[in-house]
Write a protein that holds these residues in place. Structure first.
Motif, mmCIF file in Angstrom:
data_model
loop_
_atom_site.group_PDB
_atom_site.id
_atom_site.type_symbol
_atom_site.label_atom_id
_atom_site.label_comp_id
_atom_site.label_asym_id
_atom_site.label_seq_id
_atom_site.Cartn_x
_atom_site.Cartn_y
_atom_site.Cartn_z
ATOM 1 N N SER A 1 -15.083 -8.976 -66.226
ATOM 2 C CA SER A 1 -14.244 -9.044 -67.413
ATOM 3 C C SER A 1 -14.537 -10.349 -68.144
ATOM 4 N N GLY B 1 -16.066 -10.642 -71.366
ATOM 5 C CA GLY B 1 -17.072 -10.647 -72.414
ATOM 6 C C GLY B 1 -16.444 -10.484 -73.789
ATOM 7 N N GLY B 2 -17.284 -10.601 -74.809
ATOM 8 C CA GLY B 2 -16.793 -10.423 -76.165
ATOM 9 C C GLY B 2 -17.718 -11.043 -77.184
ATOM 10 N N LEU B 3 -17.191 -11.191 -78.389
ATOM 11 C CA LEU B 3 -17.924 -11.761 -79.504
ATOM 12 C C LEU B 3 -17.488 -13.212 -79.695
ATOM 13 N N LEU C 1 -17.072 -18.919 -73.558
ATOM 14 C CA LEU C 1 -16.471 -17.744 -72.937
ATOM 15 C C LEU C 1 -16.423 -17.969 -71.440
ATOM 16 N N THR D 1 -20.761 -6.544 -68.652
ATOM 17 C CA THR D 1 -19.882 -6.865 -69.764
ATOM 18 C C THR D 1 -20.714 -7.475 -70.893
ATOM 19 N N GLN D 2 -20.467 -7.033 -72.096
ATOM 20 C CA GLN D 2 -21.265 -7.459 -73.248
ATOM 21 C C GLN D 2 -20.815 -8.826 -73.746
ATOM 22 N N VAL D 3 -21.771 -9.700 -73.942
ATOM 23 C CA VAL D 3 -21.539 -10.993 -74.587
ATOM 24 C C VAL D 3 -22.401 -11.035 -75.840
ATOM 25 N N THR D 4 -21.764 -11.222 -76.977
ATOM 26 C CA THR D 4 -22.470 -11.284 -78.247
ATOM 27 C C THR D 4 -22.168 -12.612 -78.919
#
Length: 121
Positions: free
Chosen positions: A7, A9-11, A18, A115-118
């Motif tokens: 858990s 991740g995000g923009l 982060l 989990t995506q990290v952008t």
């Protein structure tokens, strides 16, 4: 069976921070190490950071001085604190654990779902 759930991740904008978390659960006897990998589009999965149950830590050169891995092996949890994020840190981040299972004490590696990290402005 063993499950790993990531858990956090995000923009985030370049230069931002982060914190990723990963919890392992299930038929775990002991964990030898927990690791973070990442995979960017069109690239191979790469090791970002690793921590052993003896608290031996290693980082990829690309994240040294910016990322910090920490682990709570009593609770089968690992964190990745990411600072000074760059666009090139954009990727799917995967948690992985090298562990011995309960019962047959088989040593196996398990993976989370990612989990995506952008990192983008």
């Amino acid at each position: 069976q063993v499950q790993l759930v990531e858990s956090g991740g995000g923009l985030v904008q370049p230069g931002g921070s982060l914190r990723l978390s990963c919890v392992a659960s299930g038929s775990i006897f002991s964990i030898n190490s927990m690791d973070w990998y990442r995979q960017a589009p069109g690239k191979e999965r790469e090791l970002v950071a690793t921590i052993t149950s003896e608290q031996i830590i290693n980082y990829a050169d690309s994240v040294k001085g910016r990322f910090t891995i920490s682990g709570d092996f009593a609770h089968n949890t690992v964190y990745l604190h990411m600072n000074s994020l760059k666009a090139e840190d954009t990727a799917v981040y995967y948690c992985s654990a090298d562990l011995f299972q309960k019962g047959d004490y088989t040593r196996r590696r398990y993976w989370g779902q990612g989990t995506q990290v952008t990192v983008s402005s």
